[in-house]
Motif scaffolding. Structure first.
Motif, short mmCIF file in Angstrom:
data_model
loop_
_atom_site.label_atom_id
_atom_site.label_comp_id
_atom_site.label_asym_id
_atom_site.label_seq_id
_atom_site.Cartn_x
_atom_site.Cartn_y
_atom_site.Cartn_z
N ASP A 3 -15.41 -135.40 -15.99
CA ASP A 3 -14.32 -134.56 -16.48
C ASP A 3 -13.00 -135.09 -15.95
N ALA A 4 -11.93 -134.77 -16.67
CA ALA A 4 -10.60 -135.21 -16.24
C ALA A 4 -10.25 -134.56 -14.91
N VAL A 5 -9.65 -135.34 -14.05
CA VAL A 5 -9.22 -134.84 -12.74
C VAL A 5 -7.88 -134.15 -12.93
N PRO A 6 -7.74 -132.92 -12.44
CA PRO A 6 -6.46 -132.23 -12.60
C PRO A 6 -5.36 -132.92 -11.80
N ASN A 7 -4.13 -132.71 -12.22
CA ASN A 7 -3.00 -133.23 -11.47
C ASN A 7 -2.75 -132.28 -10.31
N TYR A 8 -3.18 -132.66 -9.12
CA TYR A 8 -3.09 -131.79 -7.95
C TYR A 8 -1.66 -131.42 -7.61
N ALA A 9 -0.71 -132.28 -7.93
CA ALA A 9 0.70 -132.00 -7.63
C ALA A 9 1.23 -130.82 -8.45
N GLU A 10 0.58 -130.53 -9.56
CA GLU A 10 1.02 -129.43 -10.41
C GLU A 10 0.29 -128.13 -10.15
N LEU A 11 -0.72 -128.15 -9.29
CA LEU A 11 -1.47 -126.94 -8.98
C LEU A 11 -0.76 -126.11 -7.92
N PRO A 12 -0.90 -124.79 -7.97
CA PRO A 12 -0.43 -123.99 -6.84
C PRO A 12 -1.20 -124.40 -5.58
N LEU A 13 -0.54 -124.37 -4.44
CA LEU A 13 -1.15 -124.83 -3.20
C LEU A 13 -2.45 -124.08 -2.91
N GLY A 14 -2.44 -122.76 -3.11
CA GLY A 14 -3.64 -121.97 -2.86
C GLY A 14 -4.81 -122.42 -3.71
N ARG A 15 -4.55 -122.76 -4.95
CA ARG A 15 -5.61 -123.24 -5.85
C ARG A 15 -6.18 -124.57 -5.37
N PHE A 16 -5.29 -125.47 -4.93
CA PHE A 16 -5.76 -126.75 -4.41
C PHE A 16 -6.65 -126.53 -3.19
N VAL A 17 -6.21 -125.68 -2.27
CA VAL A 17 -6.99 -125.40 -1.06
C VAL A 17 -8.35 -124.79 -1.43
N ASP A 18 -8.35 -123.88 -2.40
CA ASP A 18 -9.62 -123.31 -2.86
C ASP A 18 -10.54 -124.39 -3.42
N MET A 19 -9.97 -125.32 -4.15
CA MET A 19 -10.78 -126.41 -4.72
C MET A 19 -11.38 -127.28 -3.62
N VAL A 20 -10.60 -127.55 -2.57
CA VAL A 20 -11.11 -128.35 -1.46
C VAL A 20 -12.27 -127.62 -0.79
N ALA A 21 -12.16 -126.31 -0.66
CA ALA A 21 -13.19 -125.52 0.03
C ALA A 21 -14.43 -125.27 -0.82
#
Length: 163
Positions: A3-21
């Motif tokens: 699947d396409a990788v989302p542009n992490y720079a455009e994600l809200p910080l909380g969403r990125f952290v949730d994705m990492v976890a």
């Protein structure tokens, strides 16, 4: 992982952290290191701008930090994409072992290049040396001790991502 990788720079910080976890393979250590280095560069730029009255080359430092931030942030997405290609290579059918091994070897080699690029941008000695006078001044200023701490923490994250 195809699947396409989302542009992490455009994600809200909380969403990125949730994705990492999450229980997903990406974003992982490389993407997290890239984001940490980008944040450290952003804080360095901010501190330099606030230091213009005390530091003659503050604008040069801010510009350099911005350039590094611009270079490292896309590497978060590149790391996840490269790891996706590794996972895809491991899914190659076993009917042609040589082809499978070659594909895995190439994907792993390519995937290793991204964390090395993150380290080059974020923790290269030239970056610290060029900013040496700035860090010396920052260490004597209680306001910016937190900025220096974050930079050093991000540098440590960058170092561990290539281990």
């Amino acid at each position: 992982m195809t699947d396409a990788v989302p542009n992490y720079a455009e994600l809200p910080l909380g969403r990125f952290v949730d994705m990492v976890a999450s229980r997903e393979p990406a974003p992982g250590g490389g993407a997290s290191a890239a984001v940490a280095v980008a944040l450290a560069a952003a804080l360095t730029a901010m501190a330099a701008r606030f230091s213009a009255d005390h530091l003659a080359d503050a604008e040069t430092i801010a510009d350099r930090a911005e350039e590094l931030r611009t270079r490292v942030m896309p590497l978060a997405q590149a790391d996840a994409a490269a790891y996706g290609r590794v996972l895809d290579a491991y899914r190659t059918p076993r009917d042609d072992d040589e082809k499978r091994r070659r594909r895995i070897r190439e994907a792993l080699s390519e995937a290793a290049d991204v964390p090395l690029s993150i380290a080059e941008v974020g923790v290269a000695d030239r970056y610290t040396v060029e900013l040496g006078d700035f860090f010396e001044w920052v260490e004597s200023s209680s306001i910016w001790k937190i900025v220096l701490c974050v930079y050093r923490c991000a540098s440590s994250v960058g170092r561990t991502s290539i281990a």
